[in-house]
Design a protein around this motif. Structure first.
Motif, mmCIF file in Angstrom:
data_model
loop_
_atom_site.group_PDB
_atom_site.id
_atom_site.type_symbol
_atom_site.label_atom_id
_atom_site.label_comp_id
_atom_site.label_asym_id
_atom_site.label_seq_id
_atom_site.Cartn_x
_atom_site.Cartn_y
_atom_site.Cartn_z
ATOM 1 N N GLU A 43 -10.535 4.681 -2.878
ATOM 2 C CA GLU A 43 -9.200 5.200 -3.201
ATOM 3 C C GLU A 43 -8.732 4.659 -4.548
ATOM 4 O O GLU A 43 -8.184 5.399 -5.373
ATOM 5 C CB GLU A 43 -8.183 4.797 -2.124
ATOM 6 C CG GLU A 43 -8.205 5.665 -0.883
ATOM 7 C CD GLU A 43 -9.243 5.209 0.120
ATOM 8 O OE1 GLU A 43 -10.039 4.303 -0.226
ATOM 9 O OE2 GLU A 43 -9.281 5.748 1.227
ATOM 10 N N LEU A 74 -7.010 12.471 -2.946
ATOM 11 C CA LEU A 74 -6.509 11.123 -2.655
ATOM 12 C C LEU A 74 -5.650 11.156 -1.390
ATOM 13 O O LEU A 74 -5.770 10.288 -0.520
ATOM 14 C CB LEU A 74 -5.708 10.608 -3.850
ATOM 15 C CG LEU A 74 -5.135 9.202 -3.703
ATOM 16 C CD1 LEU A 74 -6.257 8.186 -3.685
ATOM 17 C CD2 LEU A 74 -4.153 8.884 -4.804
ATOM 18 N N LEU A 104 -7.956 6.777 -7.936
ATOM 19 C CA LEU A 104 -6.646 6.788 -8.599
ATOM 20 C C LEU A 104 -6.769 6.426 -10.075
ATOM 21 O O LEU A 104 -6.190 7.076 -10.943
ATOM 22 C CB LEU A 104 -5.697 5.825 -7.879
ATOM 23 C CG LEU A 104 -4.293 5.756 -8.461
ATOM 24 C CD1 LEU A 104 -3.643 7.118 -8.435
ATOM 25 C CD2 LEU A 104 -3.447 4.771 -7.688
ATOM 26 N N VAL A 156 -6.812 17.779 -12.040
ATOM 27 C CA VAL A 156 -6.097 16.546 -11.695
ATOM 28 C C VAL A 156 -5.374 16.694 -10.354
ATOM 29 O O VAL A 156 -5.455 15.817 -9.488
ATOM 30 C CB VAL A 156 -5.103 16.191 -12.824
ATOM 31 C CG1 VAL A 156 -4.115 15.154 -12.353
ATOM 32 C CG2 VAL A 156 -5.850 15.689 -14.031
ATOM 33 N N LEU A 157 -4.711 17.839 -10.159
ATOM 34 C CA LEU A 157 -4.000 18.041 -8.898
ATOM 35 C C LEU A 157 -4.979 18.120 -7.727
ATOM 36 O O LEU A 157 -4.689 17.621 -6.628
ATOM 37 C CB LEU A 157 -3.148 19.310 -8.962
ATOM 38 C CG LEU A 157 -1.872 19.179 -9.788
ATOM 39 C CD1 LEU A 157 -1.197 20.524 -9.942
ATOM 40 C CD2 LEU A 157 -0.911 18.202 -9.141
ATOM 41 N N LEU A 194 1.533 4.107 -2.940
ATOM 42 C CA LEU A 194 1.326 5.533 -2.660
ATOM 43 C C LEU A 194 2.574 6.335 -3.013
ATOM 44 O O LEU A 194 2.481 7.449 -3.534
ATOM 45 C CB LEU A 194 0.980 5.744 -1.189
ATOM 46 C CG LEU A 194 -0.425 5.328 -0.779
ATOM 47 C CD1 LEU A 194 -0.616 5.540 0.705
ATOM 48 C CD2 LEU A 194 -1.454 6.130 -1.542
ATOM 49 N N LEU A 233 1.145 13.482 -0.205
ATOM 50 C CA LEU A 233 0.319 13.533 -1.416
ATOM 51 C C LEU A 233 -0.477 14.827 -1.432
ATOM 52 O O LEU A 233 -0.553 15.529 -2.443
ATOM 53 C CB LEU A 233 -0.657 12.351 -1.451
ATOM 54 C CG LEU A 233 -0.133 10.963 -1.776
ATOM 55 C CD1 LEU A 233 -1.273 9.969 -1.701
ATOM 56 C CD2 LEU A 233 0.455 10.932 -3.155
ATOM 57 N N LEU A 273 -6.399 12.364 -16.622
ATOM 58 C CA LEU A 273 -5.128 12.940 -17.061
ATOM 59 C C LEU A 273 -4.921 12.710 -18.558
ATOM 60 O O LEU A 273 -4.479 13.599 -19.286
ATOM 61 C CB LEU A 273 -4.004 12.280 -16.261
ATOM 62 C CG LEU A 273 -2.646 12.963 -16.197
ATOM 63 C CD1 LEU A 273 -2.791 14.326 -15.579
ATOM 64 C CD2 LEU A 273 -1.698 12.131 -15.361
ATOM 65 N N LEU A 277 2.599 9.489 4.128
ATOM 66 C CA LEU A 277 2.469 9.496 2.665
ATOM 67 C C LEU A 277 1.226 10.267 2.231
ATOM 68 O O LEU A 277 1.257 11.019 1.257
ATOM 69 C CB LEU A 277 2.422 8.063 2.136
ATOM 70 C CG LEU A 277 3.784 7.387 2.048
ATOM 71 C CD1 LEU A 277 3.613 5.910 1.790
ATOM 72 C CD2 LEU A 277 4.618 8.007 0.944
ATOM 73 N N VAL A 299 -6.249 9.103 2.097
ATOM 74 C CA VAL A 299 -5.234 8.227 2.689
ATOM 75 C C VAL A 299 -4.999 8.623 4.148
ATOM 76 O O VAL A 299 -4.906 7.773 5.031
ATOM 77 C CB VAL A 299 -3.926 8.297 1.875
ATOM 78 C CG1 VAL A 299 -2.807 7.583 2.597
ATOM 79 C CG2 VAL A 299 -4.124 7.691 0.509
ATOM 80 N N PHE A 321 -5.813 14.615 -6.943
ATOM 81 C CA PHE A 321 -4.681 13.975 -6.260
ATOM 82 C C PHE A 321 -4.624 14.425 -4.796
ATOM 83 O O PHE A 321 -4.363 13.621 -3.899
ATOM 84 C CB PHE A 321 -3.363 14.328 -6.947
ATOM 85 C CG PHE A 321 -2.974 13.392 -8.048
ATOM 86 C CD1 PHE A 321 -3.007 12.021 -7.844
ATOM 87 C CD2 PHE A 321 -2.564 13.868 -9.278
ATOM 88 C CE1 PHE A 321 -2.640 11.158 -8.858
ATOM 89 C CE2 PHE A 321 -2.203 13.011 -10.300
ATOM 90 C CZ PHE A 321 -2.239 11.653 -10.086
ATOM 91 N N TYR A 352 0.844 -1.202 0.000
ATOM 92 C CA TYR A 352 0.000 0.000 0.000
ATOM 93 C C TYR A 352 0.879 1.252 0.000
ATOM 94 O O TYR A 352 0.713 2.157 -0.819
ATOM 95 C CB TYR A 352 -0.903 -0.049 1.225
ATOM 96 C CG TYR A 352 -1.850 1.102 1.404
ATOM 97 C CD1 TYR A 352 -2.859 1.354 0.480
ATOM 98 C CD2 TYR A 352 -1.764 1.929 2.508
ATOM 99 C CE1 TYR A 352 -3.738 2.399 0.655
ATOM 100 C CE2 TYR A 352 -2.638 2.973 2.696
ATOM 101 C CZ TYR A 352 -3.619 3.205 1.768
ATOM 102 O OH TYR A 352 -4.497 4.252 1.952
ATOM 103 N N CYS A 393 -6.011 9.010 -13.313
ATOM 104 C CA CYS A 393 -5.117 8.684 -14.429
ATOM 105 C C CYS A 393 -5.874 8.766 -15.752
ATOM 106 O O CYS A 393 -5.349 9.286 -16.746
ATOM 107 C CB CYS A 393 -4.529 7.295 -14.239
ATOM 108 S SG CYS A 393 -3.424 7.215 -12.831
ATOM 109 N N ILE A 407 2.510 12.588 -9.083
ATOM 110 C CA ILE A 407 2.103 13.968 -8.778
ATOM 111 C C ILE A 407 3.262 14.917 -9.038
ATOM 112 O O ILE A 407 3.094 15.987 -9.632
ATOM 113 C CB ILE A 407 1.644 14.096 -7.319
ATOM 114 C CG1 ILE A 407 0.391 13.284 -7.081
ATOM 115 C CG2 ILE A 407 1.379 15.556 -6.971
ATOM 116 C CD1 ILE A 407 -0.106 13.372 -5.671
ATOM 117 N N SER A 443 0.540 18.310 -3.895
ATOM 118 C CA SER A 443 -0.444 18.824 -4.853
ATOM 119 C C SER A 443 -0.760 20.278 -4.544
ATOM 120 O O SER A 443 -0.881 21.100 -5.457
ATOM 121 C CB SER A 443 -1.731 18.010 -4.783
ATOM 122 O OG SER A 443 -1.462 16.659 -4.694
ATOM 123 N N LEU A 462 2.972 9.454 -5.540
ATOM 124 C CA LEU A 462 3.669 10.693 -5.173
ATOM 125 C C LEU A 462 4.594 11.139 -6.306
ATOM 126 O O LEU A 462 4.650 12.325 -6.651
ATOM 127 C CB LEU A 462 4.473 10.434 -3.901
ATOM 128 C CG LEU A 462 4.818 11.623 -3.017
ATOM 129 C CD1 LEU A 462 3.565 12.317 -2.568
ATOM 130 C CD2 LEU A 462 5.609 11.163 -1.823
#
Lengths: 208, 483
Positions: B13, B116, B17, B109-110, A148, B136, B24, B132, B120, B113, A144, B21, A155, B140, A152
């Protein structure tokens, strides 16, 4: 104090020294090279912790690729050193006092700790594959987090492109694709018009 | 834990994701005017996420991905509210960004993100996934603040946000590494058990805790780690300010409760003391400094600092009342902040930002309905009954008093009274001053409808707060206190 501890302290001292020189070095080139030294000595510490794969990756990726890129960037940029160091001496007493106070507090708190009470890391035999174990963990227990981390990077890529890619209106660069794809009609305009009558008298006037 | 459970619990999630994509690529290939297709796809994605979150809801707490991920009632509720806030943000900012040439595929998109990252964070059960998720989100947001490349002030804001954000991440990681050293694990439940029953050194734990709380305070933007907030709120384009000031606050609430309540509950007497200092300082400096601001975005930035102080008050009180009221406060704050920044964007037009106090002068003569909506929002921020802001403040204060901190409740009321001045000043400007300009207000139908719904929701929730309050109370009870 066994040999391992001595080696650890040598590497740790080297890392701290190099990190200090990164921010105090006058020449940005020297600062980058000291950063390389900091990376290499911390990879030495990782080797002591039996994280061989990570240690080698640190040297390969950071020192080998990222820092070389850094060196190029620093060489290409025209950095005004005087402006960069403006106010350094003015703010030094304030910053140094604050940093000194923090170091003093940290030593004071951590100095009284004999053992951290946590779990001692297990020592492995020489044939133990660090890389294999890391790979297993990344693709099982930590899949997981691994995914992620990949997001990252995506992004970072989207952000970098969004922030740097833009066409300047006054740009004079050539678009090769457009040039190749050009058709006759884009360049040549055929105009149909009546053929003109030749008038001799006017022509002779012009000649004079 | 089999594969299916993992996939089911993180369904939203994974769907998000995949859709990001797809968007995008679709944004690149589909010819469209005004990014309409991309915008609709983003809204459909948000709708799909909420359907999946509702559909995969299970009673109780489900751990997935080797305990890196947790799916419980609190995470589901917070995620649904996050989708709602992001959807509202997109509706509000479409016209504003389009006329400034910033409504690009990258923006959408950002933003997704960033969402997301929030999801998380909300569902994290491990220091690694918490960190993380935070990165993220932050990465962004840094990029989005800098998207307006021609604006020097936006670039400066992005630079400050990035440098201070990186410093805060460093502090947070250093604290986490200390906790890992002391407890031997990064999983929140294991850390909590190790502290409670283990032989971990208390000094080392508190040492790590100080850094974790500092990093947390940086990200929440509470005093004394608040210096980035006014500059970033002021410098960023208003749509980005709205994004920073709305949905991430829900994620920040989840982040703080996951770390402090689930992971470090045995150290509660240490961190509640730290939070008291942070909360009082935030309410004092936030409310008093906001009075001096003439720029509305800057004023709201200081008001955010004060509101975050209030949120911490609920956290440090503890118990169902404390955490529940804190969650309620976060939800209400997001609603109010969406409305307030939405109003700034509605009144702005091509080449003009309605972000100073003077721009709100005599709004009642130009548009009585918009002025009334702003009145509701300002009353709610100030905590005037019968708006929901009053109830949110009341429930937090109730929890604080029940926890036995009478003086803290008195201080909070005093600072709220000081804060009421600058909210009510806007109401005074709108209703009792002559307008400075008579430009017609061109409002898109979708955002006009949304601001009405937003303003009336503030009023209705204030009259009937019971349902939302009980949802918050039940979710914190099931998620934080039962295990």
């Amino acid at each position: 104090m066994n040999f391992e501890t001595i080696v650890f302290y040598i590497f740790a001292a080297l890392t701290v020294f190099a990190a200090l020189r990164v921010i105090t070095a006058r020449n940005p080139m020297h600062a980058v090279l000291f950063l390389v030294l900091a990376f290499i000595s911390s990879s030495g510490i990782w080797l002591l912790l039996e994280a061989e794969f990570l240690a080698i990756t640190l040297v390969l990726v950071y020192v080998g690729a990222v820092m070389v890129l850094f060196l190029f960037v620093v060489m290409m940029l025209d950095i005004n050193l005087v402006r960069l160091r403006e106010g350094f001496w003015r703010w030094l007493p304030f910053g140094a006092t604050l940093a000194g106070l923090m170091v003093f507090q940290m030593v004071w708190v951590l100095g009284g700790i004999d053992s951290i009470g946590g779990i001692e890391p297990v020592k492995h035999a020489a044939d133990y594959s660090n890389t294999k174990e890391l790979g297993r963990l990344i693709y099982t227990d930590y899949v997981y987090a691994f995914e992620l981390a990949a997001v990252l990077l995506l992004i970072a890529m989207v952000a970098a492109i969004a922030l740097t890619l833009r066409r300047r209106k006054d740009s004079r660069s050539q678009n090769v694709a457009d040039q190749v794809a050009v058709k006759r009609n884009d360049r040549v305009r055929i105009v149909k018009m009546q053929a003109e009558q030749r008038v001799t008298g006017q022509l002779s006037e012009n000649k004079e | 834990m089999d594969l299916m459970t993992n996939w089911m619990s993180a369904g939203a999630e994974i769907f998000l994701l995949v859709m990001v994509c797809a968007i995008l690529i679709a944004d690149l290939l589909i010819k469209q005017s005004g990014r309409l297709v991309t915008y609709m796809l983003a809204q459909i994605t948000l709708l799909g996420c909420s359907l999946i979150t509702v559909g995969t809801h299970e009673n109780g707490v489900v751990y997935a991905f080797h305990n890196l991920f947790v799916d419980d009632l609190m995470s589901d509720v917070l995620k649904l509210l996050t989708y709602l806030a992001m959807s509202m943000m997109l509706v509000y900012s479409r016209q504003y960004l389009t006329v400034r040439g910033l409504f690009t595929g990258e923006f959408i998109v950002l933003a997704l993100f960033a969402m997301l990252g929030m999801m998380v964070m909300i569902s994290a059960n491990h220091f690694l996934s918490l960190y993380l998720g935070l990165e993220l989100l932050s990465l962004s947001l840094y990029a989005m603040v800098a998207l307006q490349r021609d604006s020097a002030i936006a670039t400066e804001a992005a630079m400050k946000y990035f440098v201070l954000g990186a410093l805060a991440s460093g502090l947070l990681l250093y604290g986490m590494s200390m906790l890992y050293g002391a407890t031997g694990s990064l999983e929140l439940g294991v850390v909590s058990n190790a502290i409670q029953y283990g032989v971990a050194d208390k000094n080392l734990l508190v040492f790590g805790l100080v850094f974790v709380v500092s990093g947390l305070a940086f990200k929440l933007g509470v005093v004394p780690f608040h210096m980035w907030v006014p500059d970033v709120y002021h410098g960023a384009p208003t749509a980005m300010t709205m994004l920073i000031g709305s949905a991430p606050k829900l994620a920040a609430f989840a982040f703080a409760t996951r770390i402090l309540v689930e992971g470090l509950q045995p150290l509660v007497q240490h961190w509640s003391g730290m939070l008291i200092i942070l909360a009082v300082a935030s309410m004092a400096i936030g409310n008093i400094t906001a009075i001096a601001q003439t720029n509305l975005k800057r004023m709201f930035a200081y008001s955010t600092i004060a509101h975050m102080g209030f949120l911490l008050l609920g956290l440090l009180s503890g118990g169902v009342e404390g955490y529940g009221s804190s969650m309620f406060y976060a939800v209400v704050y997001v609603l109010m902040s969406l409305g307030a920044f939405g109003m700034i964007m509605l009144l702005s037009r091509v080449g003009f930002e309605a972000d100073t106090l003077n721009d709100f002068k005599g709004l009642n003569q130009r548009s009585p309905w918009l002025a009334f909506m702003m009145l509701l929002l300002m009353f709610s921020m100030a905590g005037v009954p019968p708006t929901v802001g009053f109830y949110a403040k009341f429930s937090v204060l109730n929890a604080v008093v029940q926890a036995g901190h009478i003086w803290l409740a008195v201080a909070a009321v005093m600072f709220s009274l000081i804060g009421a001045f600058y909210y009510l000043r806007i109401v005074k400007l709108m209703y009792f001053d002559a307008p400075e300009s008579h430009e017609p207000i061109a409002v898109g139908q979708d955002s006009a409808l949304l601001i009405s719904v937003n303003g009336l929701a503030v009023l209705l929730l204030g009259l009937l707060p019971g349902a939302l309050m009980s949802v918050c109370a039940v979710s914190v009870q099931q998620s934080l206190l039962l295990h």
